[in-house]
Design a protein around this motif. Structure first.
Motif, mmCIF file in Angstrom:
data_model
loop_
_atom_site.group_PDB
_atom_site.id
_atom_site.type_symbol
_atom_site.label_atom_id
_atom_site.label_comp_id
_atom_site.label_asym_id
_atom_site.label_seq_id
_atom_site.Cartn_x
_atom_site.Cartn_y
_atom_site.Cartn_z
ATOM 1 N N ASP A 116 0.829 -1.202 0.000
ATOM 2 C CA ASP A 116 0.000 0.000 0.000
ATOM 3 C C ASP A 116 0.866 1.256 0.000
ATOM 4 N N ILE A 117 1.921 1.246 0.792
ATOM 5 C CA ILE A 117 2.796 2.415 0.861
ATOM 6 C C ILE A 117 3.444 2.682 -0.500
ATOM 7 N N ILE A 118 3.931 1.623 -1.131
ATOM 8 C CA ILE A 118 4.553 1.764 -2.453
ATOM 9 C C ILE A 118 3.533 2.249 -3.477
ATOM 10 N N THR A 119 2.313 1.696 -3.415
ATOM 11 C CA THR A 119 1.253 2.115 -4.339
ATOM 12 C C THR A 119 0.940 3.594 -4.177
ATOM 13 N N GLY A 120 0.847 4.042 -2.919
ATOM 14 C CA GLY A 120 0.544 5.449 -2.651
ATOM 15 C C GLY A 120 1.622 6.375 -3.166
ATOM 16 N N LEU A 121 2.874 6.029 -2.917
ATOM 17 C CA LEU A 121 3.980 6.877 -3.375
ATOM 18 C C LEU A 121 4.095 6.859 -4.895
ATOM 19 N N ASP A 122 3.867 5.703 -5.497
ATOM 20 C CA ASP A 122 3.938 5.603 -6.961
ATOM 21 C C ASP A 122 2.812 6.370 -7.647
ATOM 22 N N SER A 123 1.724 6.610 -6.914
ATOM 23 C CA SER A 123 0.609 7.362 -7.506
ATOM 24 C C SER A 123 0.929 8.851 -7.619
ATOM 25 N N GLY A 124 2.028 9.276 -6.955
ATOM 26 C CA GLY A 124 2.414 10.684 -7.027
ATOM 27 C C GLY A 124 2.480 11.388 -5.698
ATOM 28 N N ALA A 125 2.180 10.661 -4.603
ATOM 29 C CA ALA A 125 2.245 11.282 -3.275
ATOM 30 C C ALA A 125 3.693 11.529 -2.871
ATOM 31 N N ASP A 126 3.899 12.535 -2.034
ATOM 32 C CA ASP A 126 5.242 12.862 -1.552
ATOM 33 C C ASP A 126 5.581 12.129 -0.264
ATOM 34 N N ASP A 127 4.560 11.764 0.498
ATOM 35 C CA ASP A 127 4.811 11.072 1.757
ATOM 36 C C ASP A 127 3.547 10.358 2.196
ATOM 37 N N TYR A 128 3.672 9.622 3.293
ATOM 38 C CA TYR A 128 2.639 8.683 3.718
ATOM 39 C C TYR A 128 2.723 8.570 5.228
ATOM 40 N N ILE A 129 1.602 8.737 5.925
ATOM 41 C CA ILE A 129 1.588 8.575 7.374
ATOM 42 C C ILE A 129 0.420 7.671 7.759
ATOM 43 N N VAL A 130 0.685 6.739 8.669
ATOM 44 C CA VAL A 130 -0.298 5.712 9.013
ATOM 45 C C VAL A 130 -1.041 6.091 10.297
ATOM 46 N N LYS A 131 -2.372 5.950 10.270
ATOM 47 C CA LYS A 131 -3.183 6.165 11.465
ATOM 48 C C LYS A 131 -3.011 4.987 12.437
ATOM 49 N N PRO A 132 -3.049 5.242 13.725
ATOM 50 C CA PRO A 132 -3.030 6.547 14.400
ATOM 51 C C PRO A 132 -1.631 7.143 14.377
ATOM 52 N N PHE A 133 -1.536 8.443 14.477
ATOM 53 C CA PHE A 133 -0.244 9.104 14.414
ATOM 54 C C PHE A 133 -0.207 10.247 15.426
ATOM 55 N N GLU A 134 0.993 10.656 15.775
ATOM 56 C CA GLU A 134 1.178 11.821 16.636
ATOM 57 C C GLU A 134 1.099 13.076 15.778
ATOM 58 N N PHE A 135 0.434 14.108 16.284
ATOM 59 C CA PHE A 135 0.276 15.333 15.504
ATOM 60 C C PHE A 135 1.624 15.965 15.189
ATOM 61 N N ASN A 136 2.588 15.870 16.102
ATOM 62 C CA ASN A 136 3.914 16.429 15.850
ATOM 63 C C ASN A 136 4.591 15.756 14.653
ATOM 64 N N GLU A 137 4.316 14.452 14.474
ATOM 65 C CA GLU A 137 4.878 13.753 13.322
ATOM 66 C C GLU A 137 4.242 14.282 12.037
ATOM 67 N N LEU A 138 2.942 14.521 12.061
ATOM 68 C CA LEU A 138 2.265 15.079 10.893
ATOM 69 C C LEU A 138 2.869 16.429 10.514
ATOM 70 N N LEU A 139 3.090 17.284 11.505
ATOM 71 C CA LEU A 139 3.682 18.596 11.239
ATOM 72 C C LEU A 139 5.082 18.464 10.659
ATOM 73 N N ALA A 140 5.857 17.519 11.182
ATOM 74 C CA ALA A 140 7.223 17.309 10.686
ATOM 75 C C ALA A 140 7.207 16.863 9.231
ATOM 76 N N ARG A 141 6.265 15.992 8.877
ATOM 77 C CA ARG A 141 6.175 15.519 7.493
ATOM 78 C C ARG A 141 5.720 16.645 6.558
#
Length: 225
Positions: free
Chosen positions: A86-111
């Motif tokens: 899934d991660i490879i599929t998402g990045l190959d579709s043109g996304a710049d990054d990928y974050i998996v739920k649940p996540f820390e908000f600070n990690e989202l900001l860093a990405r």
């Protein structure tokens, strides 16, 4: 930064919108893929945050279509899908990054910060209109090199207006971006906010930097003293 958030989980979407706005970002929140695609095509966003499993059209499809249209905004997938495939599929579709739920908000900001640094077109740092200079990184307003102290909402209002200096921002758009559709804030809050900003930035003897377009909304003057 100007951010488009596409998330159909109302609780999570509301929370993310609130937290991102607290970090001085401008946020448009939509709950389906079709609306995300249309907004991203015709508005300029620094970052697009896409949930993978959006109703109507998946985030994966939206991402592919946007890249096919030449949209170069940073795209970040937020999803519960966490397999390598899934991660490879998402990045190959043109996304710049990928974050998996649940996540820390600070990690989202860093990405988000990492994506903005990597983009070929850097996020604009300064907006200058006449004597006014708005620093998008430090969230500060200067007039002739003198700092004008602003509250968070005052800064966000000026950023919205100065980013869109060549057009009128309707009251509805301003209210949604500053407080959100489901906010319990009074309709008069926008006028009160404009009044506070004018008191801080206007020069005696000159027309207000923020123009009132009767029956529609507000805009800033393209030139000012």
């Amino acid at each position: 930064m100007n951010i488009l958030l596409a998330e159909d989980d109302k609780r999570l979407g509301k929370l993310m919108t609130h937290l991102l706005k607290n970090e001085f970002h401008l946020v448009n929140w939509v709950k389906n893929g079709k609306e995300a695609y249309e907004l991203a095509r015709f508005s300029e966003y620094d970052i697009i945050i896409l949930d993978w499993m959006l109703p109507g059209e998946t985030g994966l499809s939206v991402c592919k279509r946007l890249r096919d249209k030449g949209i170069h905004s940073g795209i970040l997938f937020v999803t519960a899908k966490d397999s390598n495939h899934d991660i490879i599929t998402g990045l190959d579709s043109g996304a710049d990054d990928y974050i998996v739920k649940p996540f820390e908000f600070n990690e989202l900001l860093a990405r988000i910060r990492a994506i903005s640094r990597r983009k070929e077109k850097p996020v604009e740092e300064l907006i200058t209109i006449g004597d006014f200079v708005l620093n998008l990184n430090t969230h500060e307003l200067f007039r002739q090199n003198h700092l004008i102290e602003l509250t968070k909402k005052e800064y966000q209002l000026l950023e919205l207006l100065m980013r869109n200096q060549n057009q009128v921002m309707t009251r509805e758009v301003l209210f949604e971006k500053l407080w959100g559709y489901d906010s319990e804030v009074s309709d008069n809050a926008l006028d009160a906010l404009v009044k506070l900003v004018r008191k801080k930035i206007d020069v005696p003897g000159f027309p207000s930097f923020i123009q009132n377009v009767r029956g529609i909304g507000y805009k800033v003057r393209n030139t000012y003293v």
